[in-house]
Design a protein around this motif. Structure first.
Motif, PDB file in Angstrom:
ATOM      1  N   SER A   1     -40.853  25.153 -58.933  1.00 19.29           N
ATOM      2  CA  SER A   1     -40.902  25.910 -60.595  1.00 19.29           C
ATOM      3  C   SER A   1     -42.442  24.696 -60.519  1.00 19.29           C
ATOM      4  N   PRO A   2     -43.436  25.295 -60.960  1.00 19.18           N
ATOM      5  CA  PRO A   2     -44.782  24.865 -61.003  1.00 19.18           C
ATOM      6  C   PRO A   2     -45.037  23.916 -62.441  1.00 19.18           C
ATOM      7  N   GLU A   3     -43.565  24.109 -63.245  1.00 22.95           N
ATOM      8  CA  GLU A   3     -43.970  23.245 -64.708  1.00 22.95           C
ATOM      9  C   GLU A   3     -43.662  21.880 -63.816  1.00 22.95           C
ATOM     10  N   VAL A   4     -42.395  21.685 -63.382  1.00 25.16           N
ATOM     11  CA  VAL A   4     -42.288  20.788 -62.418  1.00 25.16           C
ATOM     12  C   VAL A   4     -43.669  19.519 -62.284  1.00 25.16           C
ATOM     13  N   ALA A   5     -44.023  20.650 -61.481  1.00 29.23           N
ATOM     14  CA  ALA A   5     -44.757  20.243 -60.209  1.00 29.23           C
ATOM     15  C   ALA A   5     -46.178  19.762 -60.951  1.00 29.23           C
ATOM     16  N   ALA A   6     -46.484  20.296 -61.824  1.00 32.05           N
ATOM     17  CA  ALA A   6     -47.712  19.808 -63.048  1.00 32.05           C
ATOM     18  C   ALA A   6     -47.726  18.856 -63.217  1.00 32.05           C
ATOM     19  N   ALA A   7     -46.155  18.379 -64.267  1.00 31.36           N
ATOM     20  CA  ALA A   7     -45.938  17.239 -65.076  1.00 31.36           C
ATOM     21  C   ALA A   7     -45.822  16.326 -63.990  1.00 31.36           C
ATOM     22  N   ALA A   8     -45.616  16.391 -62.514  1.00 31.06           N
ATOM     23  CA  ALA A   8     -45.397  14.684 -61.911  1.00 31.06           C
ATOM     24  C   ALA A   8     -46.979  14.542 -61.333  1.00 31.06           C
ATOM     25  N   ARG A   9     -47.474  15.690 -61.182  1.00 28.52           N
ATOM     26  CA  ARG A   9     -49.260  15.292 -61.377  1.00 28.52           C
ATOM     27  C   ARG A   9     -49.771  15.254 -62.104  1.00 28.52           C
ATOM     28  N   ARG A  10     -49.789  15.177 -63.177  1.00 28.89           N
ATOM     29  CA  ARG A  10     -50.423  14.466 -64.536  1.00 28.89           C
ATOM     30  C   ARG A  10     -49.558  13.148 -64.841  1.00 28.89           C
ATOM     31  N   HIS A  11     -48.361  12.749 -64.643  1.00 28.74           N
ATOM     32  CA  HIS A  11     -47.908  11.915 -64.818  1.00 28.74           C
ATOM     33  C   HIS A  11     -48.474  10.399 -63.479  1.00 28.74           C
ATOM     34  N   LYS A  12     -49.205  11.101 -62.044  1.00 28.72           N
ATOM     35  CA  LYS A  12     -49.214  10.753 -61.396  1.00 28.72           C
ATOM     36  C   LYS A  12     -51.174  10.196 -61.299  1.00 28.72           C
ATOM     37  N   GLU A  13     -51.368  10.967 -62.036  1.00 26.03           N
ATOM     38  CA  GLU A  13     -53.005  11.141 -62.405  1.00 26.03           C
ATOM     39  C   GLU A  13     -53.479   9.468 -63.484  1.00 26.03           C
ATOM     40  N   GLU A  14     -52.460   9.990 -64.882  1.00 23.95           N
ATOM     41  CA  GLU A  14     -52.368   9.222 -65.670  1.00 23.95           C
ATOM     42  C   GLU A  14     -51.847   7.888 -64.923  1.00 23.95           C
ATOM     43  N   PHE A  15     -51.521   7.820 -64.370  1.00 20.54           N
ATOM     44  CA  PHE A  15     -50.974   6.334 -63.660  1.00 20.54           C
ATOM     45  C   PHE A  15     -52.362   6.130 -62.451  1.00 20.54           C
ATOM     46  N   PHE A  16     -52.866   6.662 -61.694  1.00 22.40           N
ATOM     47  CA  PHE A  16     -53.895   6.452 -61.491  1.00 22.40           C
ATOM     48  C   PHE A  16     -55.312   5.517 -62.528  1.00 22.40           C
ATOM     49  N   ARG A  17     -55.435   6.783 -63.576  1.00 20.19           N
ATOM     50  CA  ARG A  17     -56.314   6.711 -64.080  1.00 20.19           C
ATOM     51  C   ARG A  17     -55.947   5.216 -64.520  1.00 20.19           C
ATOM     52  N   TYR A  18     -55.462   4.443 -65.065  1.00 20.27           N
ATOM     53  CA  TYR A  18     -54.553   3.321 -65.931  1.00 20.27           C
ATOM     54  C   TYR A  18     -55.124   1.823 -64.817  1.00 20.27           C
ATOM     55  N   VAL A  19     -53.771   2.476 -63.545  1.00 15.47           N
ATOM     56  CA  VAL A  19     -54.777   1.018 -62.678  1.00 15.47           C
ATOM     57  C   VAL A  19     -55.901   1.058 -62.432  1.00 15.47           C
ATOM     58  N   THR A  20     -57.027   2.504 -61.896  1.00 16.21           N
ATOM     59  CA  THR A  20     -58.210   2.616 -62.101  1.00 16.21           C
ATOM     60  C   THR A  20     -58.825   1.832 -62.924  1.00 16.21           C
ATOM     61  N   GLY A  21     -58.567   1.869 -64.270  1.00 16.83           N
ATOM     62  CA  GLY A  21     -59.142   1.351 -65.688  1.00 16.83           C
ATOM     63  C   GLY A  21     -59.115   0.331 -65.745  1.00 16.83           C
TER      64      GLY A  21
END
Lengths: 188, 188
Positions: free
Chosen positions: A115-135
């Motif tokens: 499911s590309p949708e599930v994969a994309a949602a997971a990627r976005r979630h981790k991206e946002e988390f990484f961005r937050y922590v890096t901030g």
DNA sequence: CAGCGGCGAGAACGATCGTTCTCACCCGCT
DNA sequence: AGCGGGTGAGAACGATCGTTCTCGCCGCTG
């Protein structure tokens, strides 16, 4: 029977079931009976199971990250302590009854390949988390690489806590993050 | 048609399919046609799908850990470098075509809530990995807590590499592990 | 009051999946 | 030569699941 109330009732039930038992394991009928809504209503609001899964992940992402940010903000401490507060919040999450790891990693393991949708949602979630922590870490005076390393520690703590059923990884990761931060900001 | 050859052919096909697409997604018939074996033979050797899944996880665990240990041993370097070699091996794994994260985390996310056997296999795998890493770090003069922290870094790198499709987390985790080791063994 | 459009409840449909069964065939033994 | 047990290939079975359809009922409109 306003459609807004039905929507949240459905999403609440779907989140309980999908997160607790896995997405493929729970059928639409289980969501229906858990939400008390009729099958027709369910398909009116979410035309397919894929739509429901996507909405579930979307809402969970928003809530999860908002909960973390609220906790960190509530500590109101110095930049370094704000980074470490992430791990305190994780410990609290790990100890919640029914904790079963990261919904996005679980979903990715289950459906990422199909499911590309599930994969994309997971990627976005981790991206946002990484961005937050890096901030948080750059606010504490650390380079961006340190932010990603701290995020890796959090990531590892989440999956390890899920597998072992213990919240201890939160403390171990927290101590490692503190060491990393101190090693890198000492040269100020 | 010796049964030993059929067994490995089946397990090879099952590993490809289960790891690549998820366990619930692939049916017994897909395993049969991919292995070229007849359905009857398949059920003779593995009386149920659960048995096949268990055998798949068991063999993968043994191979994965043996591959890692062989790589670390082949470096033949000093204790500190042996710890870091784990991350070099991970990078190589991440860059293999078809890499899709840890089979045990994926399986746990998919079936951990409904299959005690899968959950137990995942737990054993991670336990053994943590034990191995801790052995390496104590050989390098670090306390046991550092071993668990290094393992958390590896864990986080695996899932992050799977989600992002990049092998960069291996290097970032390696650098963090080096920092942790140095911070803790400097007092020798 | 008559008709009609939407709703709740659940049956029904078509597909898939794990597992077993059928049936024709072939091998080795007496 | 004849026969019995195991094999290959695939049909068949029962269950489940996502999705849609039927049917009887209610409230609204003219």
């Amino acid at each position: 029977m306003d459609s807004e109330g039905a929507r949240t009732r459905i999403l609440d039930a779907a989140e309980d079931l999908f997160y607790g038992r896995g997405i493929q394991t729970v059928g639409m009928d289980a969501v229906r009976s858990a939400s008390g809504v009729t099958l027709r209503r369910l398909y009116q609001l979410f035309p397919s199971k894929g739509d429901l899964v996507e909405a579930y992940l979307l809402r969970r992402d928003a809530r999860w990250r908002a909960g973390l940010a609220a906790y960190v903000d509530a500590t109101g401490a110095a930049p370094r302590e704000r980074v470490l507060a992430v791990f305190d919040w994780l410990r609290g999450w790990f100890e919640e009854p029914g904790f079963r790891g990261c919904a996005f990693i679980n979903g990715f393991g289950e459906l990422g390949a199909t499911s590309p949708e599930v994969a994309a949602a997971a990627r976005r979630h981790k991206e946002e988390f990484f961005r937050y922590v890096t901030g948080l870490t750059t606010a504490a005076g650390a380079p961006a690489a340190t932010g990603r390393q701290v995020a890796l520690l959090a990531e590892g703590a989440i999956t390890t806590a899920a597998l072992t059923g213990s919240s201890a990884p939160a403390g171990e990761a927290r101590a490692a993050a503190a060491l990393l931060l101190d090693a890198v900001t000492a040269r100020r």
